[in-house]
Motif scaffolding. Structure first.
Motif, PDB file in Angstrom:
ATOM      1  N   GLY A  56      31.006  49.113  55.046  1.00 39.95           N
ATOM      2  CA  GLY A  56      32.135  48.217  54.916  1.00 39.95           C
ATOM      3  C   GLY A  56      32.895  48.406  53.622  1.00 39.95           C
ATOM      4  O   GLY A  56      32.570  49.268  52.807  1.00 39.95           O
ATOM      5  N   SER A  57      33.913  47.575  53.436  1.00 35.11           N
ATOM      6  CA  SER A  57      34.787  47.681  52.270  1.00 35.11           C
ATOM      7  C   SER A  57      35.005  46.332  51.609  1.00 35.11           C
ATOM      8  O   SER A  57      34.947  45.283  52.255  1.00 35.11           O
ATOM      9  N   LEU A  58      35.265  46.376  50.323  1.00 34.63           N
ATOM     10  CA  LEU A  58      35.635  45.209  49.542  1.00 34.63           C
ATOM     11  C   LEU A  58      36.643  45.637  48.491  1.00 34.63           C
ATOM     12  O   LEU A  58      36.631  46.789  48.060  1.00 34.63           O
ATOM     13  N   ARG A  59      37.497  44.717  48.088  1.00 34.68           N
ATOM     14  CA  ARG A  59      38.400  44.978  46.978  1.00 34.68           C
ATOM     15  C   ARG A  59      38.156  43.931  45.902  1.00 34.68           C
ATOM     16  O   ARG A  59      38.363  42.736  46.124  1.00 34.68           O
ATOM     17  N   LEU A  60      37.737  44.393  44.748  1.00 36.54           N
ATOM     18  CA  LEU A  60      37.500  43.514  43.625  1.00 36.54           C
ATOM     19  C   LEU A  60      38.747  43.418  42.761  1.00 36.54           C
ATOM     20  O   LEU A  60      39.502  44.380  42.635  1.00 36.54           O
ATOM     21  N   SER A  61      38.940  42.264  42.170  1.00 33.56           N
ATOM     22  CA  SER A  61      40.071  42.049  41.278  1.00 33.56           C
ATOM     23  C   SER A  61      39.583  41.584  39.920  1.00 33.56           C
ATOM     24  O   SER A  61      38.635  40.811  39.826  1.00 33.56           O
ATOM     25  N   TYR A 101      29.170  42.940  39.623  1.00 29.87           N
ATOM     26  CA  TYR A 101      30.243  43.764  39.078  1.00 29.87           C
ATOM     27  C   TYR A 101      31.073  42.947  38.105  1.00 29.87           C
ATOM     28  O   TYR A 101      31.484  41.832  38.407  1.00 29.87           O
ATOM     29  N   TYR A 102      31.337  43.511  36.949  1.00 33.30           N
ATOM     30  CA  TYR A 102      32.176  42.826  35.983  1.00 33.30           C
ATOM     31  C   TYR A 102      33.117  43.805  35.320  1.00 33.30           C
ATOM     32  O   TYR A 102      32.888  45.006  35.306  1.00 33.30           O
ATOM     33  N   CYS A 103      34.188  43.286  34.785  1.00 35.76           N
ATOM     34  CA  CYS A 103      35.181  44.127  34.128  1.00 35.76           C
ATOM     35  C   CYS A 103      35.211  43.828  32.637  1.00 35.76           C
ATOM     36  O   CYS A 103      34.794  42.765  32.181  1.00 35.76           O
ATOM     37  N   ALA A 104      35.704  44.794  31.887  1.00 28.86           N
ATOM     38  CA  ALA A 104      35.773  44.663  30.440  1.00 28.86           C
ATOM     39  C   ALA A 104      36.999  45.380  29.911  1.00 28.86           C
ATOM     40  O   ALA A 104      37.355  46.455  30.394  1.00 28.86           O
ATOM     41  N   ALA A 105      37.638  44.786  28.923  1.00 25.85           N
ATOM     42  CA  ALA A 105      38.838  45.357  28.319  1.00 25.85           C
ATOM     43  C   ALA A 105      38.471  46.147  27.072  1.00 25.85           C
ATOM     44  O   ALA A 105      37.776  45.643  26.189  1.00 25.85           O
ATOM     45  N   HIS A 106      38.960  47.376  27.007  1.00 24.73           N
ATOM     46  CA  HIS A 106      38.705  48.270  25.887  1.00 24.73           C
ATOM     47  C   HIS A 106      40.012  48.858  25.375  1.00 24.73           C
ATOM     48  O   HIS A 106      41.049  48.774  26.022  1.00 24.73           O
ATOM     49  N   VAL A 107      39.923  49.494  24.217  1.00 21.81           N
ATOM     50  CA  VAL A 107      41.078  50.198  23.679  1.00 21.81           C
ATOM     51  C   VAL A 107      41.342  51.457  24.497  1.00 21.81           C
ATOM     52  O   VAL A 107      42.478  51.764  24.852  1.00 21.81           O
ATOM     53  N   VAL A 108      40.270  52.191  24.798  1.00 20.38           N
ATOM     54  CA  VAL A 108      40.347  53.410  25.595  1.00 20.38           C
ATOM     55  C   VAL A 108      39.150  53.469  26.517  1.00 20.38           C
ATOM     56  O   VAL A 108      38.164  52.748  26.331  1.00 20.38           O
ATOM     57  N   GLY A 153      34.453  39.667  31.647  1.00 15.02           N
ATOM     58  CA  GLY A 153      34.357  38.566  32.581  1.00 15.02           C
ATOM     59  C   GLY A 153      32.929  38.209  32.909  1.00 15.02           C
ATOM     60  O   GLY A 153      31.983  38.812  32.404  1.00 15.02           O
ATOM     61  N   GLN A 154      32.770  37.225  33.780  1.00 15.45           N
ATOM     62  CA  GLN A 154      31.458  36.739  34.175  1.00 15.45           C
ATOM     63  C   GLN A 154      30.846  37.555  35.303  1.00 15.45           C
ATOM     64  O   GLN A 154      29.634  37.522  35.501  1.00 15.45           O
ATOM     65  N   GLY A 155      31.663  38.272  36.040  1.00 11.13           N
ATOM     66  CA  GLY A 155      31.173  39.117  37.104  1.00 11.13           C
ATOM     67  C   GLY A 155      31.321  38.506  38.483  1.00 11.13           C
ATOM     68  O   GLY A 155      31.476  37.297  38.638  1.00 11.13           O
ATOM     69  N   THR A 156      31.255  39.365  39.484  1.00 10.13           N
ATOM     70  CA  THR A 156      31.278  38.937  40.875  1.00 10.13           C
ATOM     71  C   THR A 156      30.212  39.717  41.629  1.00 10.13           C
ATOM     72  O   THR A 156      30.058  40.922  41.439  1.00 10.13           O
ATOM     73  N   GLN A 157      29.460  39.030  42.454  1.00 13.16           N
ATOM     74  CA  GLN A 157      28.325  39.637  43.142  1.00 13.16           C
ATOM     75  C   GLN A 157      28.749  40.384  44.392  1.00 13.16           C
ATOM     76  O   GLN A 157      29.484  39.855  45.230  1.00 13.16           O
ATOM     77  N   VAL A 158      28.269  41.605  44.516  1.00 12.05           N
ATOM     78  CA  VAL A 158      28.477  42.415  45.710  1.00 12.05           C
ATOM     79  C   VAL A 158      27.127  42.703  46.329  1.00 12.05           C
ATOM     80  O   VAL A 158      26.244  43.248  45.669  1.00 12.05           O
ATOM     81  N   THR A 159      26.960  42.320  47.578  1.00  7.43           N
ATOM     82  CA  THR A 159      25.715  42.561  48.285  1.00  7.43           C
ATOM     83  C   THR A 159      26.004  43.336  49.560  1.00  7.43           C
ATOM     84  O   THR A 159      26.784  42.887  50.399  1.00  7.43           O
ATOM     85  N   VAL A 160      25.381  44.496  49.684  1.00  5.39           N
ATOM     86  CA  VAL A 160      25.570  45.350  50.855  1.00  5.39           C
ATOM     87  C   VAL A 160      24.276  45.348  51.648  1.00  5.39           C
ATOM     88  O   VAL A 160      23.262  45.886  51.201  1.00  5.39           O
ATOM     89  N   SER A 161      24.304  44.743  52.808  1.00  2.00           N
ATOM     90  CA  SER A 161      23.102  44.604  53.618  1.00  2.00           C
ATOM     91  C   SER A 161      23.470  44.364  55.074  1.00  2.00           C
ATOM     92  O   SER A 161      24.503  43.778  55.383  1.00  2.00           O
TER      93      SER A 161
END
Length: 123
Positions: free
Chosen positions: A16-21, A94-101, A114-122
């Motif tokens: 399946g597919s998911l789109r994280l933001s 899954y979580y994202c982080a802001a960096h210079v590069v 961020g705090q993250g978002t859970q992805v479960t593939v089952s």
């Protein structure tokens, strides 16, 4: 206050597919490269993908190349991670982080995260 918020996670069947933001609140994404990282219980943190400030450079972990696509829309203050062909091995927070590069985005200290978002593939 300045923060990043992840969304889009959930339970999905193999293949399946998911789109994280990853959306910025209180600041512009124009000056930041954004990385996606993930961590599963009992496993070390893993870098998934990163996109440069301009979007000209993208990085992907070998395990997700050809399946995941990172993109950004600075006007919407959002970075996306389109995930296709998901495997059980992709299960993680899954979580994202802001960096210079994007260089060393896995280990470098992030400006914001961020705090993250859970992805479960089952099945």
């Amino acid at each position: 206050q300045k923060q990043l918020v992840e969304s889009g996670g959930g339970l999905v069947q193999p293949g399946g597919s998911l789109r994280l933001s990853c959306t910025a609140s209180g600041f512009s994404l124009d000056y930041y490269a954004i990385g996606w990282l993930r961590q599963a219980p009992g496993k070390e943190r893993e870098g998934v993908s990163c996109i440069s400030r301009s979007g000209n450079i993208t990085k992907y972990a070998d395990s997700v190349k050809g399946r995941f696509t990172i993109s950004r829309d600075n006007a919407k203050r959002t970075v996306y991670l389109q995930m296709n062909g998901l495997n059980p091995e992709d299960t993680a927070n899954y979580y994202c982080a802001a960096h210079v590069v994007c260089t060393n985005y896995i280990s470098a200290r992030a400006q914001y995260w961020g705090q993250g978002t859970q992805v479960t593939v089952s099945s």
